[in-house]
Design an enzyme around this catalytic site. Structure first.
Site, short mmCIF file in Angstrom:
data_model
loop_
_atom_site.label_atom_id
_atom_site.label_comp_id
_atom_site.label_asym_id
_atom_site.label_seq_id
_atom_site.Cartn_x
_atom_site.Cartn_y
_atom_site.Cartn_z
N ASP A 61 1.45 -4.45 -1.70
CA ASP A 61 0.37 -5.00 -0.87
C ASP A 61 -0.52 -5.95 -1.85
OD1 ASP A 61 2.05 -4.51 1.27
OD2 ASP A 61 0.69 -2.58 2.01
N LYS B 147 8.95 -3.94 -1.38
CA LYS B 147 8.24 -4.39 0.05
C LYS B 147 7.22 -5.24 -0.08
CE LYS B 147 6.43 -1.59 3.10
NZ LYS B 147 5.35 -2.50 3.67
N HIS C 272 4.36 -8.08 2.11
CA HIS C 272 3.96 -8.81 3.46
C HIS C 272 3.70 -10.26 3.16
CE1 HIS C 272 3.62 -5.40 5.92
NE2 HIS C 272 3.09 -4.76 4.72
N LYS D 23 7.86 -6.86 10.66
CA LYS D 23 7.78 -6.16 11.99
C LYS D 23 7.70 -7.50 13.10
CE LYS D 23 5.22 -2.53 10.03
NZ LYS D 23 4.50 -2.95 8.82
N ASP E 54 8.79 -10.21 19.20
CA ASP E 54 8.63 -11.24 20.19
C ASP E 54 10.35 -11.41 20.84
OD1 ASP E 54 7.48 -13.37 21.78
OD2 ASP E 54 6.13 -13.39 20.16
N GLN F 154 -4.53 5.10 8.62
CA GLN F 154 -3.14 5.38 7.76
C GLN F 154 -3.20 7.06 7.58
OE1 GLN F 154 -0.10 5.16 7.16
NE2 GLN F 154 0.04 4.01 5.25
N GLN F 155 -1.81 7.63 7.56
CA GLN F 155 -1.85 9.11 7.33
C GLN F 155 -0.93 9.37 6.13
OE1 GLN F 155 -2.40 11.28 11.53
NE2 GLN F 155 -0.66 10.33 11.45
N1 5IU Z 1 3.61 0.84 6.76
C1 5IU Z 1 2.92 1.80 6.79
N2 5IU Z 1 3.30 2.66 8.06
C2 5IU Z 1 4.20 2.34 8.77
C3 5IU Z 1 4.82 1.05 8.68
C4 5IU Z 1 4.58 0.44 7.67
O1 5IU Z 1 2.15 2.39 6.24
O2 5IU Z 1 4.27 2.97 9.94
I1 5IU Z 1 6.25 0.36 9.95
C5 5IU Z 1 3.61 -0.11 5.78
C6 5IU Z 1 2.12 -0.69 5.46
C7 5IU Z 1 1.93 -0.69 3.85
C8 5IU Z 1 2.74 0.43 3.52
O3 5IU Z 1 2.69 -2.00 3.52
O4 5IU Z 1 3.60 0.72 4.40
C9 5IU Z 1 1.93 1.46 2.95
O5 5IU Z 1 0.92 1.40 2.19
P1 5IU Z 1 0.03 2.34 1.53
O6 5IU Z 1 0.89 3.67 0.74
O7 5IU Z 1 -0.92 1.70 0.71
O8 5IU Z 1 -0.76 3.02 2.59
#
Ligand code: 5IU
Length: 469
Positions: A242, A264, A266, A297, A300, A418-419
């Site tokens: 990211d 992965k 974005h 993601k 639509d 985030q968790q």
């Molecule tokens: N991501 C999530 N949770 C989800 C989904 C996607 O964290 O439920 I669906 C993505 C967002 C980010 C990465 O690109 O995974 C997680 O990043 P971090 O490890 O920096 O939190």
């Protein structure tokens, strides 16, 4: 006992025929004890017999039914015997601050769990785990029917003694005696039950099958390729790159390429996006043998998603090996976003369905995820796997489970919902095949060393899960 067996048969709570079970097996007998609520006298009888099973040999401060069928039974036991009850919510996970156990209790109290049918004991165990988290003791569970498929042994390993009113044998003997079934049916049922007596302790066979075997079940070439890469690189690591500069993503990919199987991105956060640069990244992916996942993601109508996927500035379908999509709009979106059956992208890019999210208070609950997994099977020619936080959402071995929210540090999340969990927890407890690591890696001072740590931890956990089920 004979009388109760006959009553259960008469109200069709016990049925004979041909029934496909969750495991895919076809069973000649089926129990549907939900019907009992419509027959107060039977409900009363069942509650009385269950209570007798435990009132002599256990201290009972509280009782708790496993949702849903056992809830009215537990309520009746509670009221009749003046034993306070606790209510367990059905949600599989904690959502925000919502309590999973409702009611009044003190830590140290002993709670009896009530259930209608036990097969492997998993539902009873899940309830016991929630109660124990609150300091409540769980030493006994009572059940109307024990199918004797490992439940008693499994629960005993966790310190829970299971007492049952019936076994299948007893029900069959009663029904045959009362001429409700003929000998042939009784024999068929008993053969089935005996043939399935080995403990089925794991709910999801996908988790313990070798990667080679799973590869042979894949319906999508990208899923097969991913299993090949995992085996060749001994890695189940996906890095979430990211970053806001594609140049930086390319530099990162060149350095950690040998450690990962998926990168992965974005695409819409990149400030310097160009098709030429993304093709350079694709070249790095080819050289280091990893897949490129666009975490767009989509969510639509198919007509719009089709244009978002193939067109616009990003032309995602021309370079992405994997693309994420929400199942929310329904299976048609997933099938049609790739275009007609002749479209190359159907085979060159695999759809990854977002069944559950890692964030606090996410609306992707167990029912949503299960329903969505079914849709995924409808669109199975384009789906390669799913993003999820818990194992049971799909047991199809040819699909890959991606789990984000993985971080080895002690932080439990970020400040924005985030968790996090550790690589081992993601793989062993949540069913991850691929762990997705973002800031835990990209913010580290030595990304190559950190990638190696995540690779080895993730791979060790996956190997352990497959070899020691
Ligand atoms: N991501 C999530 N949770 C989800 C989904 C996607 O964290 O439920 I669906 C993505 C967002 C980010 C990465 O690109 O995974 C997680 O990043 P971090 O490890 O920096 O939190």
């Amino acid at each position: 006992m004979d009388e109760l067996a006959v009553k259960l048969f008469d109200i069709q709570a016990v049925k004979f025929g041909s029934f496909t079970l969750k495991s895919g097996q076809v069973s000649p007998i089926y129990f549907d004890f939900r019907l009992i609520v419509s027959y107060p006298a039977i409900l009363e009888k069942v509650a009385g017999l269950l209570w007798k099973k435990c009132s002599n040999n256990a201290t009972v401060d509280l009782i708790c039914g496993v949702p849903y069928t056992a809830l009215p039974i537990a309520t009746l036991i509670s009221v009749t015997n003046r034993v306070p009850m606790l209510l367990r919510r059905k949600e599989a996970k904690e959502y925000g601050t919502k309590k999973l156990i409702e009611g009044d209790f003190r830590p140290g109290m002993n709670c009896i769990i009530v259930e209608d049918v036990v097969t492997t004991g998993t539902s009873v165990l899940e309830t016991a785990i929630e109660l124990r988290k609150l300091g409540i003791q769980v030493t006994h569970a009572i059940v109307l029917l024990d199918r004797r498929q490992g439940g008693k042994e499994n629960l005993s390993k966790h310190g829970i003694e299971l007492s049952s009113v019936f076994h299948v044998e007893e029900i069959m003997a009663s029904l045959e005696k009362q001429s409700k079934v003929d000998h042939k049916v009784a024999e068929e049922v008993m053969n089935f039950i005996r043939g399935n007596r080995q403990p089925i302790l794991n709910r999801n066979p996908r988790l313990h099958v070798s990667l080679e075997e799973r590869r042979s079940s894949c319906k999508h070439p990208i899923a097969s390729r991913l299993f090949d890469l995992m085996l060749a690189k001994k890695s189940n690591l996906c890095v979430a790159a990211d970053l806001t500069s594609l140049d930086d993503v390319i530099t990162l990919a060149e350095s950690i390429g040998p450690k990962i199987v998926v990168l992965k991105i974005h695409v819409d956060i990149l400030e310097d996006f160009s098709l030429t640069k993304i093709m350079q990244l694709k070249e790095v992916a080819r050289a280091h043998e990893f897949l490129l996942m666009e975490d767009r993601k989509f969510a639509d109508i198919a007509n719009t998603v089709q244009q978002q996927f193939h067109g616009g500035v990003y032309r995602i379908s021309e370079w992405a090996d994997l693309i994420t999509a929400h199942p929310l709009p329904g299976p048609e979106m997933i099938t049609h976003m790739f275009g007609d059956s002749s479209s190359d992208s159907r085979r060159t890019c695999g759809c990854v369905l977002v069944l559950e999210m890692s964030t606090k208070n996410a609306l992707t609950n167990e029912d949503y995820a299960k329903e969505a997994a079914k849709w995924g099977l409808i669109a199975s020619d384009v789906v390669t796997g799913f993003v999820g936080q818990s194992a049971p959402q799909s047991d199809f071995p040819g699909w890959v489970q991606f789990t984000p929210g993985v971080n080895s540090s002690s932080v439990s999340g970020d400040s924005k919902g985030q968790q996090y969990c550790s690589p081992a927890k993601a793989v062993l407890e949540r069913g991850a095949d691929i762990i997705i690591v973002g800031r835990g890696l990209i913010k580290s001072p030595d990304v190559v060393a950190t990638a190696e740590t995540y690779r080895s931890e993730g791979w060790a956990a996956l190997t352990q899960r497959i070899t020691n089920p």
